[in-house]
Design a protein around this motif. Structure first.
Motif, PDB file in Angstrom:
ATOM      1  N   ALA A 243      -6.845  -9.025   4.664  1.00 15.93           N
ATOM      2  CA  ALA A 243      -7.985  -9.095   3.749  1.00 15.93           C
ATOM      3  C   ALA A 243      -8.395  -7.715   3.232  1.00 15.93           C
ATOM      4  N   ASN A 244      -8.044  -6.644   3.951  1.00 17.25           N
ATOM      5  CA  ASN A 244      -8.403  -5.295   3.537  1.00 17.25           C
ATOM      6  C   ASN A 244      -7.341  -4.642   2.654  1.00 17.25           C
ATOM      7  N   GLY A 245      -6.341  -5.405   2.274  1.00 15.82           N
ATOM      8  CA  GLY A 245      -5.308  -4.875   1.393  1.00 15.82           C
ATOM      9  C   GLY A 245      -4.255  -4.039   2.093  1.00 15.82           C
ATOM     10  N   ILE A 246      -4.234  -4.075   3.450  1.00 15.29           N
ATOM     11  CA  ILE A 246      -3.202  -3.340   4.189  1.00 15.29           C
ATOM     12  C   ILE A 246      -1.925  -4.175   4.198  1.00 15.29           C
ATOM     13  N   LYS A 247      -0.845  -3.570   3.732  1.00 15.95           N
ATOM     14  CA  LYS A 247       0.433  -4.265   3.632  1.00 15.95           C
ATOM     15  C   LYS A 247       1.412  -3.674   4.648  1.00 15.95           C
ATOM     16  N   GLN A 270      13.126  -1.507  15.117  1.00 17.08           N
ATOM     17  CA  GLN A 270      12.330  -1.880  13.942  1.00 17.08           C
ATOM     18  C   GLN A 270      11.971  -0.643  13.125  1.00 17.08           C
ATOM     19  N   ASN A 271      12.048  -0.774  11.826  1.00 15.35           N
ATOM     20  CA  ASN A 271      11.501   0.208  10.908  1.00 15.35           C
ATOM     21  C   ASN A 271      10.309  -0.434  10.219  1.00 15.35           C
ATOM     22  N   ILE A 272       9.140   0.198  10.324  1.00 14.53           N
ATOM     23  CA  ILE A 272       7.891  -0.412   9.869  1.00 14.53           C
ATOM     24  C   ILE A 272       7.242   0.494   8.825  1.00 14.53           C
ATOM     25  N   ASN A 273       6.909  -0.063   7.681  1.00 12.93           N
ATOM     26  CA  ASN A 273       6.202   0.670   6.627  1.00 12.93           C
ATOM     27  C   ASN A 273       4.849   0.017   6.385  1.00 12.93           C
ATOM     28  N   ILE A 274       3.800   0.834   6.452  1.00 10.24           N
ATOM     29  CA  ILE A 274       2.431   0.350   6.243  1.00 10.24           C
ATOM     30  C   ILE A 274       1.790   1.145   5.104  1.00 10.24           C
ATOM     31  N   LYS A 275       1.115   0.436   4.207  1.00 12.71           N
ATOM     32  CA  LYS A 275       0.428   1.095   3.102  1.00 12.71           C
ATOM     33  C   LYS A 275      -0.766   0.253   2.676  1.00 12.71           C
ATOM     34  N   ASN A 276      -1.696   0.897   1.961  1.00 10.48           N
ATOM     35  CA  ASN A 276      -2.835   0.151   1.404  1.00 10.48           C
ATOM     36  C   ASN A 276      -3.137   0.645  -0.006  1.00 10.48           C
ATOM     37  N   ASP A 277      -4.131   0.035  -0.607  1.00 11.83           N
ATOM     38  CA  ASP A 277      -4.467   0.358  -1.994  1.00 11.83           C
ATOM     39  C   ASP A 277      -5.053   1.757  -2.149  1.00 11.83           C
ATOM     40  N   ALA A 278      -5.542   2.324  -1.026  1.00  9.60           N
ATOM     41  CA  ALA A 278      -6.160   3.656  -1.088  1.00  9.60           C
ATOM     42  C   ALA A 278      -5.125   4.777  -0.983  1.00  9.60           C
ATOM     43  N   GLY A 279      -3.850   4.419  -0.873  1.00 10.52           N
ATOM     44  CA  GLY A 279      -2.803   5.437  -0.837  1.00 10.52           C
ATOM     45  C   GLY A 279      -2.298   5.760   0.553  1.00 10.52           C
ATOM     46  N   LEU A 280      -2.773   5.036   1.573  1.00 10.45           N
ATOM     47  CA  LEU A 280      -2.290   5.254   2.930  1.00 10.45           C
ATOM     48  C   LEU A 280      -0.828   4.813   3.044  1.00 10.45           C
ATOM     49  N   LYS A 281      -0.001   5.664   3.646  1.00  6.26           N
ATOM     50  CA  LYS A 281       1.398   5.311   3.880  1.00  6.26           C
ATOM     51  C   LYS A 281       1.810   5.798   5.265  1.00  6.26           C
ATOM     52  N   LEU A 282       2.363   4.894   6.069  1.00  2.63           N
ATOM     53  CA  LEU A 282       2.843   5.237   7.401  1.00  2.63           C
ATOM     54  C   LEU A 282       4.269   4.717   7.567  1.00  2.63           C
TER      55      LEU A 282
END
Length: 363
Positions: A243-247, A270-282
């Motif tokens: 719901a917070n836009g975290i993908k 596992q290779n995991i990519n996380i990002k959100n609308d605010a520009g967060l990328k992990l």
């Protein structure tokens, strides 16, 4: 003409004459036999129908896993000795055969909080579905994630609640609000699912809680595995958004093999990519490597090395378990789990436990 021949001739004549004089009676006998056959056929059909209607299987099962755990948390400078529980549970599963090709099934499972008041805790599983020999299996409800089934199950060999240890830090186990489809095609198995407005985590008891607390999650996952005589290879892909836009996107692969009928080894990555609308990328990853050596039917040694990176903190550790099996239902074990993050000292758990598995067919 002798008397025997004469009497025989007369008897044959009377028999032929009787057949010629009363054909309707022969017809009646034939019709009566046909009627009996029809009734027998109807009874057999009825019996077959009753068998299908009554072809229901119900099983009650459980697993009690109490232990005593010594914990040395060097980060908090705390040592403790306590009764712990490695996910004791009680459940049931049932199936009803609808016809020769279609079966309906249900399953429910709940925690038993042995380390607390031994009451029923969270629901671990709760789903229903249909299975066809030709078309596969579809289920709806809280169930094991297809992603876990394909890539993580091969390294989930320990009694401890957070196994597999790196995978556990941020990956799905039992997943709610889930619709799954599963099928086996020769040596290949396909496992896929869609989660609708669910939660990302459950009470898995993991080392960290990086992904827990995400709500209103929509997810899709697809995995395929190949099984041969002595090895297994698989890959899986999962994508979700909350719901917070975290993908989150997870690409994983796994493999296992058995050598000399005594040594089992397995790996999942596992290779995991996380990002959100605010520009967060992990950019994250997990790695679990496990091995089980069986000396005989009674004694096993289990080991693992694991490494995880959540984008900001690295962690690693190991597990060593010595296990004594008395039979298929009862085992005891001593287990050492050590893990540490790059930003704090290590934590060591030493557990001595008993595991009792039960299964009882009601019908």
């Amino acid at each position: 003409m002798s008397k025997k021949i004469m009497f025989t001739t007369i008897a044959l004549g009377m028999f032929v004459s009787n057949l010629q004089a009363k054909p309707t009676e022969v017809l009646k006998i034939s019709s009566f036999k046909t009627l009996l056959l029809k009734k027998d056929n109807k009874k057999q059909v009825k019996r077959d129908t009753v068998k299908v209607k009554n072809n229901q299987k119900i099983t009650i099962y459980g697993s009690l896993r109490p232990s005593i755990t010594y914990r040395n948390d060097r980060a908090k400078k705390i040592e403790s000795l306590d009764v712990t529980d490695f996910f004791s549970r009680l459940g049931f599963k049932a199936e009803q055969k609808i016809d020769k090709n279609l079966t309906a099934f249900v399953r429910g499972e709940w925690d038993i909080d042995v380390e607390g008041d031994a009451d029923f805790g969270d629901a671990r599983l709760g789903y229903a579905g249909l299975e066809s020999k030709k078309w596969g299996r579809i289920a709806i409800g809280k169930q094991w994630s297809p992603h876990y089934n394909i890539v993580a199950e091969v390294t989930d060999v320990f009694n401890h609640r957070s196994s597999p240890f790196a995978y556990d830090t941020q990956s799905p186990f039992r997943t709610n609000n889930l619709v799954t489809y599963r099928n086996t095609l020769g040596n290949f198995k396909i496992d896929t699912g869609i989660q609708i407005n669910g939660d990302s985590g459950s009470t898995n008891g993991g080392v960290t809680d990086d992904t827990y607390g995400r709500s209103y999650v929509d997810a899709a996952m697809f995995g395929v595995g190949y099984t041969a005589k002595s090895f297994y290879l698989a890959t899986s892909y999962l994508t979700d958004e909350d719901a917070n836009g975290i993908k989150r996107d997870i690409f994983a692969f796994a493999g296992s093999t058995t050598l000399f009928k005594k040594l089992y080894t397995a790996i999942n990555y596992q290779n995991i990519n996380i990002k959100n609308d605010a520009g967060l990328k992990l950019d994250e990853s997990t790695l679990d490597v496990a091995a089980v050596y069986s000396f005989n039917k009674s004694y096993n040694v289990k080991t693992s090395y694991f490494n995880y990176d959540n984008g900001t903190i690295d962690g690693n550790g190991f597990n060593i378990t010595c296990e004594k099996r008395f039979n298929k239902s009862v085992r005891t074990y001593i287990e050492v789990l050590n893990y540490n993050d790059s930003d704090k000292p290590a934590i060591t758990n030493v557990s001595v436990g008993l595991r009792y598995d039960l299964s009882y067919k009601v019908l």
